[in-house]
Motif scaffolding. Structure first.
Motif, PDB file in Angstrom:
ATOM      1  N   GLY A 265     -17.659  -0.604   1.564  1.00 37.93           N
ATOM      2  CA  GLY A 265     -17.640   0.263   0.224  1.00 37.93           C
ATOM      3  C   GLY A 265     -16.393  -1.048  -0.160  1.00 37.93           C
ATOM      4  N   ARG A 266     -15.535  -0.571  -1.538  1.00 40.51           N
ATOM      5  CA  ARG A 266     -14.211  -0.698  -2.415  1.00 40.51           C
ATOM      6  C   ARG A 266     -13.548   0.437  -3.022  1.00 40.51           C
ATOM      7  N   ASN A 267     -12.803   0.552  -2.768  1.00 40.60           N
ATOM      8  CA  ASN A 267     -11.882   1.269  -3.541  1.00 40.60           C
ATOM      9  C   ASN A 267     -11.322   1.332  -4.476  1.00 40.60           C
ATOM     10  N   ALA A 268     -12.164   1.971  -5.574  1.00 41.87           N
ATOM     11  CA  ALA A 268     -11.779   2.042  -6.848  1.00 41.87           C
ATOM     12  C   ALA A 268     -10.261   2.673  -7.369  1.00 41.87           C
ATOM     13  N   VAL A 269      -9.837   3.435  -6.631  1.00 40.32           N
ATOM     14  CA  VAL A 269      -8.048   4.252  -6.813  1.00 40.32           C
ATOM     15  C   VAL A 269      -7.343   2.742  -6.837  1.00 40.32           C
ATOM     16  N   THR A 270      -7.240   2.193  -5.482  1.00 44.76           N
ATOM     17  CA  THR A 270      -6.310   1.619  -5.482  1.00 44.76           C
ATOM     18  C   THR A 270      -6.793  -0.082  -6.089  1.00 44.76           C
ATOM     19  N   ASP A 271      -7.904  -0.630  -6.985  1.00 44.79           N
ATOM     20  CA  ASP A 271      -8.566  -1.885  -7.691  1.00 44.79           C
ATOM     21  C   ASP A 271      -7.115  -0.654  -9.383  1.00 44.79           C
ATOM     22  N   LEU A 272      -7.736   0.376  -9.248  1.00 42.76           N
ATOM     23  CA  LEU A 272      -7.066   0.718 -10.584  1.00 42.76           C
ATOM     24  C   LEU A 272      -5.472   0.743 -10.282  1.00 42.76           C
ATOM     25  N   PHE A 273      -4.679   1.052  -9.837  1.00 40.01           N
ATOM     26  CA  PHE A 273      -3.266   0.843  -9.512  1.00 40.01           C
ATOM     27  C   PHE A 273      -3.069  -0.320  -9.707  1.00 40.01           C
ATOM     28  N   ARG A 274      -3.431  -1.497  -8.926  1.00 36.95           N
ATOM     29  CA  ARG A 274      -3.247  -3.020  -9.286  1.00 36.95           C
ATOM     30  C   ARG A 274      -4.061  -3.198 -10.401  1.00 36.95           C
ATOM     31  N   LEU A 275      -4.480  -2.744 -11.177  1.00 42.64           N
ATOM     32  CA  LEU A 275      -5.082  -3.473 -12.901  1.00 42.64           C
ATOM     33  C   LEU A 275      -3.364  -2.287 -13.208  1.00 42.64           C
ATOM     34  N   LEU A 276      -3.331  -1.172 -13.433  1.00 43.62           N
ATOM     35  CA  LEU A 276      -2.331  -0.799 -14.347  1.00 43.62           C
ATOM     36  C   LEU A 276      -0.722  -1.334 -14.167  1.00 43.62           C
ATOM     37  N   ALA A 277      -0.527  -1.138 -12.832  1.00 37.00           N
ATOM     38  CA  ALA A 277       0.755  -2.584 -12.327  1.00 37.00           C
ATOM     39  C   ALA A 277       0.398  -3.630 -13.025  1.00 37.00           C
ATOM     40  N   ALA A 278      -0.661  -4.751 -12.803  1.00 32.18           N
ATOM     41  CA  ALA A 278       0.038  -5.936 -13.790  1.00 32.18           C
ATOM     42  C   ALA A 278      -0.273  -5.521 -15.439  1.00 32.18           C
ATOM     43  N   LEU A 279      -0.252  -4.697 -15.243  1.00 23.81           N
ATOM     44  CA  LEU A 279      -0.723  -4.053 -17.603  1.00 23.81           C
ATOM     45  C   LEU A 279       0.672  -3.886 -17.572  1.00 23.81           C
ATOM     46  N   SER A 280       1.294  -2.743 -16.520  1.00 24.62           N
ATOM     47  CA  SER A 280       3.211  -2.115 -17.261  1.00 24.62           C
ATOM     48  C   SER A 280       3.715  -2.856 -16.396  1.00 24.62           C
ATOM     49  N   GLY A 281       3.821  -3.558 -15.659  1.00 27.03           N
ATOM     50  CA  GLY A 281       4.768  -4.238 -14.810  1.00 27.03           C
ATOM     51  C   GLY A 281       5.903  -2.600 -13.477  1.00 27.03           C
ATOM     52  N   GLU A 282       5.217  -1.879 -13.761  1.00 23.97           N
ATOM     53  CA  GLU A 282       5.947   0.095 -14.114  1.00 23.97           C
ATOM     54  C   GLU A 282       6.025  -0.271 -12.255  1.00 23.97           C
ATOM     55  N   GLU A 283       7.442   0.039 -12.148  1.00 29.76           N
ATOM     56  CA  GLU A 283       7.889  -0.639 -10.772  1.00 29.76           C
ATOM     57  C   GLU A 283       7.126   0.351 -10.085  1.00 29.76           C
ATOM     58  N   MET A 284       6.310   1.930  -9.904  1.00 25.56           N
ATOM     59  CA  MET A 284       6.149   2.730  -8.880  1.00 25.56           C
ATOM     60  C   MET A 284       4.936   2.598  -8.917  1.00 25.56           C
ATOM     61  N   LEU A 285       4.041   1.467 -10.366  1.00 23.09           N
ATOM     62  CA  LEU A 285       2.659   1.061 -10.202  1.00 23.09           C
ATOM     63  C   LEU A 285       2.807   0.386  -9.141  1.00 23.09           C
TER      64      LEU A 285
END
Length: 451
Positions: A265-285
């Protein structure tokens, strides 16, 4: 061993496949709203239990009920052998090509949720035992068909059964793929939660902890949809964007699969967090994206690969952010050689600000291939298919975890597409016919195993 019978299995299947279709039509998912003392896992799955119970009663099997959670249909006396199936199924998404509970039969397939996992095995083992009983063979053992209703969540149904009935001499569960699984990795689930205030206003993803999430959606403090789209494209993420009055909504598409087979499969949750981290640079994300970005736990420091069971797998199956709180339901399958205490400590060290609770843990299981009951199954498989029955290790969780001296044996044919927990689940009629022959002869062989 008993020789292979000369039944026309295709003819038998044609005469009875309508019964199987009707079982698939029951949407037997866990339903908390209708759960009660007589229907502990909800009315839908209790209906499926009642359907199989009536089929077994009509055939003259002795019925024993277990508090609405399970029942056993017995035939014969002596040493007990259990054939253990579950009738509950996982949830469905809205992108199926047809009604997931149609049970329709066309193009050589039976279509619907549960056709592979595992109503086919549940029904075909019943039909196989019916054939043996109808032939007039007197059993030298007690053969039990055992049906449960909460394998996909807790397996408490079978723990209740075993507490009341005791353990059999041997059991198998038709809850996988032929030839045979004689060992299962350990399986655990963590619930990790804590406070969150930051870039993400809300987030939800996943349908069940043991399913690779096929979709995840978030509303974020970001307003450049064009930049977000370009970032997703650069990361190879399938995402759609909608500009809301006060936020940007991001919807990521993945592909559902069983959590024990993340590569399917492909994990949409982990993909979403990768994108959120790239957009925000937020340490937790960024930390979340790094920890869960690899399906085999490398990012989390859990990259264990121990023979003979192989690699660990790690999947955040459900994640939500709401009202200033973040909560994860995390699935992990781990090989013999590492324990849940060690793994929990590793995860807790990654996220010291969050509470990490081990809510479920089923250690690895293994039965040697020279076990006489396994040899009986292997002989039946070779006789029916002409191929050797090679045992393997699985990352899945079956009732074998409860029974111990138990293997997974079919019902999906070797080499067939595995659609367990995926959309458009279906099983070929030819697989069902082949499994019926294997089970028919396997049960006869098990009846002949010397104590």
């Amino acid at each position: 061993m008993v020789s292979v019978s000369k039944l026309n299995y295709r003819q038998v299947w044609e005469a009875h496949k309508g019964e199987f279709s009707r079982l698939v039509q029951i949407p037997s998912m866990y339903d908390a709203e209708s759960a009660g003392p007589e229907t502990p896992y909800g009315i839908p799955v209790y209906r499926a239990l009642g359907y199989m119970k009536e089929l077994c009663r009509q055939e003259g099997f002795q019925i024993t009920e277990y508090d609405g959670a399970a029942f056993a249909a017995s035939w014969g006396t002596g040493e007990r052998i259990d054939i253990v199936s579950h009738l509950d199924v996982v949830g469905v998404t809205d992108d199926w090509e047809e009604d997931p509970f149609s049970g329709s039969i066309h193009d050589g397939y039976v279509h619907g949720r549960g056709t592979q996992d595992m109503k086919s095995g549940a029904y075909l083992t019943f039909l196989a035992l019916k054939l043996i009983k109808d032939s007039g063979i007197v059993p030298k053992k007690e053969i039990r068909l055992v049906y449960g209703t909460d394998e996909e969540r807790t397996m408490d149904d079978m723990r209740l059964y075993v507490a009341k009935a005791g353990l059999p001499a041997f059991s198998f569960t038709p809850d996988g793929t032929f030839p045979m699984v004689n060992g299962e990795k350990g399986a655990l689930m963590w619930i990790m939660e804590g406070d969150y205030t930051g870039f993400v206003r809300s987030l939800s993803g996943g349908i069940q902890p043991n399913v690779i999430p096929p979709e995840a959606v978030a509303a974020v403090d970001f307003h450049d949809a064009g930049l977000a789209a370009r970032t997703a494209q650069s990361l190879g993420i399938d995402a759609a964007f909608e500009v809301l009055p006060e936020a940007l909504q991001i919807r990521v598409k993945g592909k559902a699969a069983h959590a024990s087979r993340p590569e399917s499969g492909r994990n949409a949750v982990t993909d979403l967090f990768r994108l959120l981290a790239a957009l925000s640079g937020e340490e937790m994300l960024c930390r979340i994206a790094s920890c869960f970005g690899d399906a085999h736990g490398q990012g989390a420091g859990m990259g264990y690969d121990i023979s003979p069971m192989g690699k660990l797998s790690l999947s955040p199956g459900i994640v939500e952010i709401t009202n200033g709180r973040i909560r994860f339901w995390i699935d992990c399958r781990y090989p013999y050689g590492v324990g849940s205490d060690t793994l929990t400590g590793i995860l807790s060290a990654h996220f010291p600000e969050y509470d990490v609770a081990l809510s479920y843990d089923a250690p690895p299981t293994f039965t040697p291939e020279d076990d006489p009951y396994i040899l009986a199954l292997k002989t039946a498989y070779r006789a029916a298919t002409g191929r050797a029955c090679t045992a393997s290790i699985s990352g899945g969780v079956s009732y074998a975890k409860v029974f111990g001296h138990c293997v997974t044996f079919g019902a999906l044919a070797e080499g067939s597409e595995n659609l367990t927990h995926q959309k458009n689940e279906k099983i070929s009629e030819s697989d069902c016919i082949a499994a019926l022959e294997i089970y028919h002869n396997a049960i006869k062989n098990l009846m002949e195993v010397a104590k």
